[in-house]
Design an enzyme around this catalytic site. Structure first.
Site, PDB file in Angstrom:
ATOM      1  CB  THR A  45      -0.948  -0.013   1.210  1.00  0.00           C
ATOM      2  OG1 THR A  45      -1.683  -1.243   1.212  1.00  0.00           O
ATOM      3  CG2 THR A  45      -1.922   1.150   1.184  1.00  0.00           C
ATOM      4  CE1 TYR A 133      -0.013  -9.424   2.877  1.00  0.00           C
ATOM      5  CE2 TYR A 133       1.714  -7.892   2.242  1.00  0.00           C
ATOM      6  CZ  TYR A 133       0.414  -8.324   2.162  1.00  0.00           C
ATOM      7  OH  TYR A 133      -0.487  -7.642   1.372  1.00  0.00           O
ATOM      8  CE  LYS A 162      -1.540  -7.264   5.100  1.00  0.00           C
ATOM      9  NZ  LYS A 162      -0.899  -6.120   4.403  1.00  0.00           N
ATOM     10  CB  VAL A 204      -2.313  -5.504   8.250  1.00  0.00           C
ATOM     11  CG1 VAL A 204      -1.468  -4.416   7.588  1.00  0.00           C
ATOM     12  CG2 VAL A 204      -1.523  -6.175   9.361  1.00  0.00           C
TER      13      VAL A 204
END
EC number: 4.3.3.7
Length: 294
Positions: A45, A133, A162, A204
């Site tokens: 992001t 992740y 995540k 998240v």
């Protein structure tokens, strides 16, 4: 450190092809004021693929400076080359990050043994707590459930994952395989409630760049065990969460939304580009429906 609660995967504001430090500080201040648990600079992001190494480290340093101890700073320092991931992680540790987010190596699609060795080697070269992740839609391969369990057993500072694979069943599998003190966090805003009902303990978030107080409340309601109350919140806000992830590839819609509120420019690094006019009109309508534009 325990990873539990609401974390914001921060956008990286740009102005004239430079990091807009004033906009970045204001963004972090809004996150802290909303009660966010932590911030995650320079993940996907945050446009990590298009910042250079010096900028990458500078964004982390600024995040630490602007957070000023008021929330956790979980630096996005993963890479598809183990050496690069180590170098970025050690740099993040040096400038004061409190944790690291390590994405599954992307594009080269390593086997599970390579994924295991990659994360183990990174963990052995830092004192920071590590959040794995898994995002197969971006990386082309997921962190296997058995691989996550091996890493949890073998690396004391790998403490969280995540999960952004879009599967409630996989969350169930992770919850069965991982130790009780190993935290699972949702990596998808629209799936926060179902993931947390199956054992995840936080999120998240992308949408929290725009509405941090909404996500903080939703996650805390789930942590309190009030899933009926959380379902009412999910019903109210799901169209926004979904819209921010479907109008265009992340992070384009969320940065455009924050820009429409006047908090930053809608400047991207190529190959990302601003929303086309039709999609921007849809975004404006969506934000207006939620009273997020004046």
């Amino acid at each position: 450190m325990t990873f539990r609660g609401t974390y914001t995967a921060l956008i990286t504001p740009f102005r004239d092809d430079r990091i807009d430090t004033a906009a970045f500080k204001a963004l972090i201040d809004r996150q802290v004021a909303a009660g966010i648990t932590g911030i995650v600079p320079v993940g996907t992001t945050g446009e990590s693929p298009t910042v250079d190494t010096d900028e990458h480290i500078e964004v982390i340093r600024l995040a630490v400076e602007f957070a000023a101890g008021r929330c956790q700073v979980v630096a996005g320092t993963g890479a598809n080359a183990t050496k690069e991931a180590i170098e970025l992680t050690q740099a993040a540790e040096k400038v004061g990050a409190t944790g690291t987010l390590q994405v599954c190596p992307y594009y080269n699609k390593p086997p599970q043994e390579g994924i295991y060795r990659h994360f183990r080697t990174v963990a052995e070269n830092t004192n920071l707590p590590v959040m794995l992740y898994s995002v197969p839609g971006r990386s082309g391969v997921e962190i296997g459930v058995d691989t996550a369990a091996r890493l949890a057993a073998d690396c004391k500072n790998i403490v969280s994952i995540k999960e952004a694979g879009g599967s409630v069943e996989r969350v169930n599998q992770l919850f069965q395989a991982l130790p009780a003190d190993f935290s699972i966090l949702s990596g998808d805003d629209p799936l926060t409630l179902p993931f947390m009902s199956c054992g995840a303990v936080g999120l998240v978030s992308v949408a929290s760049n725009l509405v941090p107080e909404v996500l903080v409340k939703l996650v805390q309601t789930c942590l309190d065990g009030d899933f009926v109350g959380a379902l009412a919140q999910q019903k109210q806000w799901y169209p926004l969460f979904r819209g921010l992830m479907s109008l265009e590839v992340n992070p384009v819609p969320i940065k455009e939304a924050v820009a429409l509120q006047g908090h930053c420019t809608n400047e991207f690094r190529l190959p990302l580009t601003p929303l086309p006019d039709t999609a921007k009109a849809q975004l404006k309508t969506l934000l207006t429906d939620f009273s997020l534009l004046s």
